[in-house]
Scaffold this active site. Structure first.
Site, mmCIF file in Angstrom:
data_model
loop_
_atom_site.group_PDB
_atom_site.id
_atom_site.type_symbol
_atom_site.label_atom_id
_atom_site.label_comp_id
_atom_site.label_asym_id
_atom_site.label_seq_id
_atom_site.Cartn_x
_atom_site.Cartn_y
_atom_site.Cartn_z
ATOM 1 N N ASP A 145 21.460 39.018 -9.945
ATOM 2 C CA ASP A 145 20.775 39.794 -8.907
ATOM 3 C C ASP A 145 21.616 40.963 -8.390
ATOM 4 O O ASP A 145 21.155 41.727 -7.541
ATOM 5 C CB ASP A 145 20.404 38.876 -7.729
ATOM 6 C CG ASP A 145 19.348 37.851 -8.127
ATOM 7 O OD1 ASP A 145 18.562 38.139 -9.055
ATOM 8 O OD2 ASP A 145 19.315 36.764 -7.528
ATOM 9 N N ARG A 156 14.026 45.926 -13.199
ATOM 10 C CA ARG A 156 15.230 46.367 -12.481
ATOM 11 C C ARG A 156 16.167 47.214 -13.314
ATOM 12 O O ARG A 156 16.991 47.950 -12.761
ATOM 13 C CB ARG A 156 15.999 45.139 -11.984
ATOM 14 C CG ARG A 156 15.814 44.933 -10.533
ATOM 15 C CD ARG A 156 16.670 43.834 -9.981
ATOM 16 N NE ARG A 156 15.985 43.338 -8.808
ATOM 17 C CZ ARG A 156 16.161 42.151 -8.278
ATOM 18 N NH1 ARG A 156 17.004 41.303 -8.821
ATOM 19 N NH2 ARG A 156 15.502 41.809 -7.199
ATOM 20 N N ARG A 197 16.015 44.482 -3.609
ATOM 21 C CA ARG A 197 17.392 44.806 -3.997
ATOM 22 C C ARG A 197 17.541 46.263 -4.445
ATOM 23 O O ARG A 197 18.617 46.849 -4.312
ATOM 24 C CB ARG A 197 17.884 43.845 -5.079
ATOM 25 C CG ARG A 197 17.850 42.384 -4.620
ATOM 26 C CD ARG A 197 18.740 41.491 -5.439
ATOM 27 N NE ARG A 197 18.350 40.097 -5.305
ATOM 28 C CZ ARG A 197 18.627 39.309 -4.261
ATOM 29 N NH1 ARG A 197 19.307 39.791 -3.239
ATOM 30 N NH2 ARG A 197 18.221 38.059 -4.236
HETATM 31 C C1 S3P Z 1 17.157 32.092 -8.723
HETATM 32 C C2 S3P Z 1 17.387 32.304 -10.062
HETATM 33 C C3 S3P Z 1 17.461 33.644 -10.671
HETATM 34 C C4 S3P Z 1 17.623 34.743 -9.616
HETATM 35 C C5 S3P Z 1 16.719 34.533 -8.440
HETATM 36 C C6 S3P Z 1 17.010 33.201 -7.773
HETATM 37 C C7 S3P Z 1 17.097 30.707 -8.221
HETATM 38 O O1 S3P Z 1 16.279 33.889 -11.405
HETATM 39 O O2 S3P Z 1 17.383 36.007 -10.182
HETATM 40 O O3 S3P Z 1 16.886 35.562 -7.488
HETATM 41 O O4 S3P Z 1 17.184 30.488 -7.001
HETATM 42 O O5 S3P Z 1 16.983 29.785 -9.055
HETATM 43 P P1 S3P Z 1 16.101 33.415 -12.940
HETATM 44 O O6 S3P Z 1 16.062 31.953 -12.981
HETATM 45 O O7 S3P Z 1 14.804 34.039 -13.377
HETATM 46 O O8 S3P Z 1 17.284 34.002 -13.668
#
Ligand code: S3P
Length: 449
Positions: free
Chosen positions: A328, A359, A406
């Site tokens: 992120d 993004r 973000r």
């Molecule tokens: C998250 C996992 C990530 C991240 C998201 C939060 C989580 O996504 O980008 O902001 O809390 O499990 P992905 O599982 O799609 O990578």
């Protein structure tokens, strides 16, 4: 939710040094999980420091609609009376997750293990995001899709399994959301549910499941991967959860403090789980002064106060295997890279294309409209830093936020240190993850308005 609100433009301009001590809001990943596991437990869960952003509030409402009693008892203080594993009730209305992929995907996993039918929906950004990655494993476990939109996009009507099956599942993409959905569905299945990931992703679900009384084993699998085994049908008990500050939110004042000359800022109680600290590792390689002042641990999660001082940065190569630990944080890292001396190469960013916005494209556009040279080469992004001796990035651009919190915050951080102010077309989505962002930054001396 913000999707229906009027546009909220905002601009940030060069300021005096940033100084002071702040606590950014609670971790978003942990906040979602505390509410969901609280709802699946028997007895009372108390949460302190919960992130009260729109994403997490949508999950709280979903848990209520599924039968749990969720109560706010004070700022950041919440209680959940759960219904027990497999005990969800049929929700009387659509579960609306707004902008939140995490809330939606984790709750899909949880619903897959209860014999109820629920309609899942979200805003225009969430309706564009892929759900097949969640549906594939949970359909194997016995859930069924009653109705969906072309390409398995939201809205999706999902029927949970009456008798869920345990599976062994290798995740096709490094995703904590996919891993968590399978584990949450596996709570209702007999025997062992196993998830194998070739790149370790954030492990909050595993840690919190153990904290609520489940039997979870994690062993290494390959050079960077893990094999996670959950023993099904546990009696989860209510638990106390203390939510540390979100490192993904701390990233914005942190990078701002590095870039605005003379700054010296302390960020209190930031979670330092190594699967979340890729940005700090990378910025230190670039020459950043980031000191962990007081290390401690709570509920299995490490945290520390971070002292950040303005630093001259140099460009680096960020390896693809670091992506899960900073997935992120690439937009704000790209902003830092624009101020560094030399080129920064960020590799393996494919997953950035399916976040709240594309993004990868949105970050490149953010920099380009502000006079920075960026190349996207396949899944890699290359930023030509201006750095010492070559002047500051010009700024002066209007950044399209694409319903992505973000991107909006990264643009405003850029404006604090570039030659000319940077504007963003719509800052409303910042409230999904970082309510009080503008006030927090102003408290440090930033000029945002
Ligand atoms: C998250 C996992 C990530 C991240 C998201 C939060 C989580 O996504 O980008 O902001 O809390 O499990 P992905 O599982 O799609 O990578």
């Amino acid at each position: 939710m913000s999707s229906t609100a009027a546009l909220m433009p905002l601009a940030a301009r060069g300021a005096r040094p940033l100084a002071g001590r702040v606590r950014v809001p609670g971790d978003k990943s942990i906040s979602h999980r505390a509410l969901i596991l609280g709802a699946l437990a028997v007895g009372r869960t108390t949460v302190t420091g919960l992130l009260e952003g729109e994403d997490v509030l949508a999950t709280a409402q979903a848990m209520r609609l599924l039968g749990a009693t969720v109560t706010r008892t004070g700022p950041g203080a919440w209680t959940v009376e759960g219904v027990g594993v497999g005990g969800f009730a049929a929700p009387p209305e659509t579960l609306d997750f707004g902008n939140s992929g995490t809330g939606c995907r984790l709750v899909m996993g949880a619903v897959a293990g209860s014999p109820v039918t629920a309609m899942f929906d979200g805003d225009a950004s969430l309706r564009r995001r892929p759900m097949r990655r969640i549906l594939d494993p949970i359909l194997k476990m016995g859930a069924t899709v009653v109705q969906s939109t072309e390409g398995d996009r939201l809205p999706v009507m999902l029927a949970g399994a009456r008798d869920p099956l345990p599976i062994e599942y290798t995740t096709p993409v490094p995703s904590a959301q996919v891993k968590s959905a399978v584990l949450l569905a596996g709570l209702s299945a007999p025997g062992h549910t196993v998830v194998i990931e070739s790149e370790a992703t954030r492990d909050h679900t595993e840690k919190m499941l153990a904290h609520f009384g489940a039997d979870v084993t994690v062993v290494p699998d390959g050079p960077h991967g893990r094999r996670i085994t959950l023993v099904g049908q546990p009696e989860l008990h209510g638990a106390d959860v203390v939510v540390p500050a979100d490192p993904s939110s701390a990233a914005f004042p942190l990078v701002a403090a590095l870039l605005v000359p003379g700054s010296d800022v302390i960020l209190d109680n930031v979670m330092t789980n190594p699967l979340r600290t890729g940005l700090i590792t990378t910025l230190r390689e670039m020459g950043a002064s980031i000191e962990e002042v007081a290390r401690r641990e709570d509920g299995g999660e490490a945290m520390a106060d971070l002292r950040v001082r303005a630093s001259d940065l140099v460009g680096v190569e960020v390896p693809p295997d670091r992506a899960p630990a900073m997935i992120d944080e690439y937009p704000v890292l790209a902003v830092a890279a624009a101020f560094a001396t030399g080129r920064t190469v960020m590799r393996g960013l494919k997953e950035l294309r399916v976040k709240e916005s594309d993004r990868l494209a949105a970050t490149a556009d953010l920099l380009r409209v502000n006079g920075v040279t960026v190349t996207i080469d396949g899944d890699d992004m290359i930023v030509e830093g201006l750095g010492a001796g070559r002047g500051l990035p010009p700024g002066g651009g209007l950044v399209a936020s694409h319903m992505d919190h973000r991107i909006a915050m990264s643009a405003l951080v850029m404006g604090l240190a570039s030659e000319k102010p940077v504007s963003v077309d719509d800052a409303a989505f910042i409230a999904t993850s970082f309510p009080g962002f503008v006030e927090t930054m102003r408290g440090l001396g930033a000029d945002i308005g």
